[in-house]
Design a protein around this motif. Structure first.
Motif, PDB file in Angstrom:
ATOM      1  N   ARG A 200       0.846  -1.200   0.000  1.00 52.18           N
ATOM      2  CA  ARG A 200       0.000   0.000   0.000  1.00 52.18           C
ATOM      3  C   ARG A 200       0.881   1.250   0.000  1.00 52.18           C
ATOM      4  O   ARG A 200       0.595   2.224  -0.685  1.00 52.18           O
ATOM      5  N   GLU A 201       1.984   1.225   0.743  1.00 46.66           N
ATOM      6  CA  GLU A 201       2.893   2.369   0.801  1.00 46.66           C
ATOM      7  C   GLU A 201       3.495   2.649  -0.577  1.00 46.66           C
ATOM      8  O   GLU A 201       3.564   3.804  -1.011  1.00 46.66           O
ATOM      9  N   GLN A 202       3.947   1.609  -1.270  1.00 42.91           N
ATOM     10  CA  GLN A 202       4.503   1.784  -2.609  1.00 42.91           C
ATOM     11  C   GLN A 202       3.444   2.335  -3.560  1.00 42.91           C
ATOM     12  O   GLN A 202       3.728   3.229  -4.360  1.00 42.91           O
ATOM     13  N   PHE A 203       2.257   1.792  -3.467  1.00 42.80           N
ATOM     14  CA  PHE A 203       1.170   2.247  -4.333  1.00 42.80           C
ATOM     15  C   PHE A 203       0.855   3.719  -4.066  1.00 42.80           C
ATOM     16  O   PHE A 203       0.706   4.508  -5.002  1.00 42.80           O
ATOM     17  N   ASP A 204       0.781   4.084  -2.792  1.00 43.87           N
ATOM     18  CA  ASP A 204       0.511   5.482  -2.434  1.00 43.87           C
ATOM     19  C   ASP A 204       1.632   6.405  -2.888  1.00 43.87           C
ATOM     20  O   ASP A 204       1.380   7.514  -3.371  1.00 43.87           O
ATOM     21  N   THR A 205       2.865   5.942  -2.765  1.00 42.41           N
ATOM     22  CA  THR A 205       4.008   6.722  -3.255  1.00 42.41           C
ATOM     23  C   THR A 205       3.889   6.934  -4.762  1.00 42.41           C
ATOM     24  O   THR A 205       4.137   8.040  -5.260  1.00 42.41           O
ATOM     25  N   GLY A 206       3.497   5.893  -5.483  1.00 41.88           N
ATOM     26  CA  GLY A 206       3.288   6.008  -6.925  1.00 41.88           C
ATOM     27  C   GLY A 206       2.244   7.053  -7.264  1.00 41.88           C
ATOM     28  O   GLY A 206       2.432   7.865  -8.180  1.00 41.88           O
TER      29      GLY A 206
ATOM     30  N   TYR B 237       6.442   1.044 -10.775  1.00 43.32           N
ATOM     31  CA  TYR B 237       5.670   0.045 -11.505  1.00 43.32           C
ATOM     32  C   TYR B 237       6.514  -0.841 -12.419  1.00 43.32           C
ATOM     33  O   TYR B 237       6.082  -1.918 -12.813  1.00 43.32           O
ATOM     34  N   TYR B 238       7.689  -0.360 -12.786  1.00 47.72           N
ATOM     35  CA  TYR B 238       8.557  -1.117 -13.691  1.00 47.72           C
ATOM     36  C   TYR B 238       9.978  -1.069 -13.150  1.00 47.72           C
ATOM     37  O   TYR B 238      10.694  -0.094 -13.371  1.00 47.72           O
ATOM     38  N   PRO B 239      10.376  -2.120 -12.427  1.00 48.05           N
ATOM     39  CA  PRO B 239      11.671  -2.071 -11.732  1.00 48.05           C
ATOM     40  C   PRO B 239      12.897  -2.229 -12.639  1.00 48.05           C
ATOM     41  O   PRO B 239      14.017  -2.162 -12.152  1.00 48.05           O
ATOM     42  N   HIS B 240      12.706  -2.386 -13.932  1.00 45.76           N
ATOM     43  CA  HIS B 240      13.831  -2.580 -14.857  1.00 45.76           C
ATOM     44  C   HIS B 240      14.067  -1.331 -15.701  1.00 45.76           C
ATOM     45  O   HIS B 240      14.330  -1.406 -16.891  1.00 45.76           O
TER      46      HIS B 240
END
Length: 140
Positions: free
Chosen positions: A47-53, A92-95
């Motif tokens: 949820r934290e990553q999503f909110d940061t996004g 969303y895209y780690p590469h």
């Protein structure tokens, strides 16, 4: 259903909606393995990553809008917008690569769906973003 379950369902609905609208197209263009990896990555976000996004996207769009009014794709604010865009993409895209970023910039001009999205901020903004991203990637 508790909040964690609701969040998991929310992510699943995003993936399902994307699959319904674009699944065949993106599989044809990028391959099933890439699509499945991207879906798994999205599903793994906290949820934290999503909110940061979400916060990065809003900051990017706000910064881009102001930079566009200034009109200098090489300017400090335009380049800040590109950096925020990169940070948002990396959620969303780690590469991430510069080539990937520039490839997206190409889509922002060549695919009307993307172009309309950025030109909603201001007519011509997609082209401005394209130029700014290329400067960002070539100089950064």
């Amino acid at each position: 259903m508790d909040d964690d379950e609701k969040f998991e369902e929310f992510k699943k609905s995003i993936i399902d909606e994307n699959e319904q609208q674009y699944g065949a197209e993106i599989r044809e263009n990028y391959g099933a393995d890439i699509v499945e990896e991207a879906n798994a990555h999205l599903n793994s976000l906290s949820r934290e990553q999503f909110d940061t996004g979400k916060q990065l996207r809003f900051a990017f769009e706000e910064t881009l809008s102001v930079a566009f009014t200034i009109g200098d794709p090489a300017g400090e604010l335009a380049q800040k917008a590109c950096d925020l865009h990169k940070q948002w993409l990396c959620i969303y895209y780690p590469h991430y690569t510069k080539e990937y970023h520039k490839g997206l910039a190409e889509l922002y001009l060549s695919d009307e769906r993307f172009k309309e999205n950025y030109d909603k901020l201001a007519p011509g903004c997609a082209e401005f973003l394209y130029k700014a991203i290329h400067i960002y990637c070539d100089e950064g």
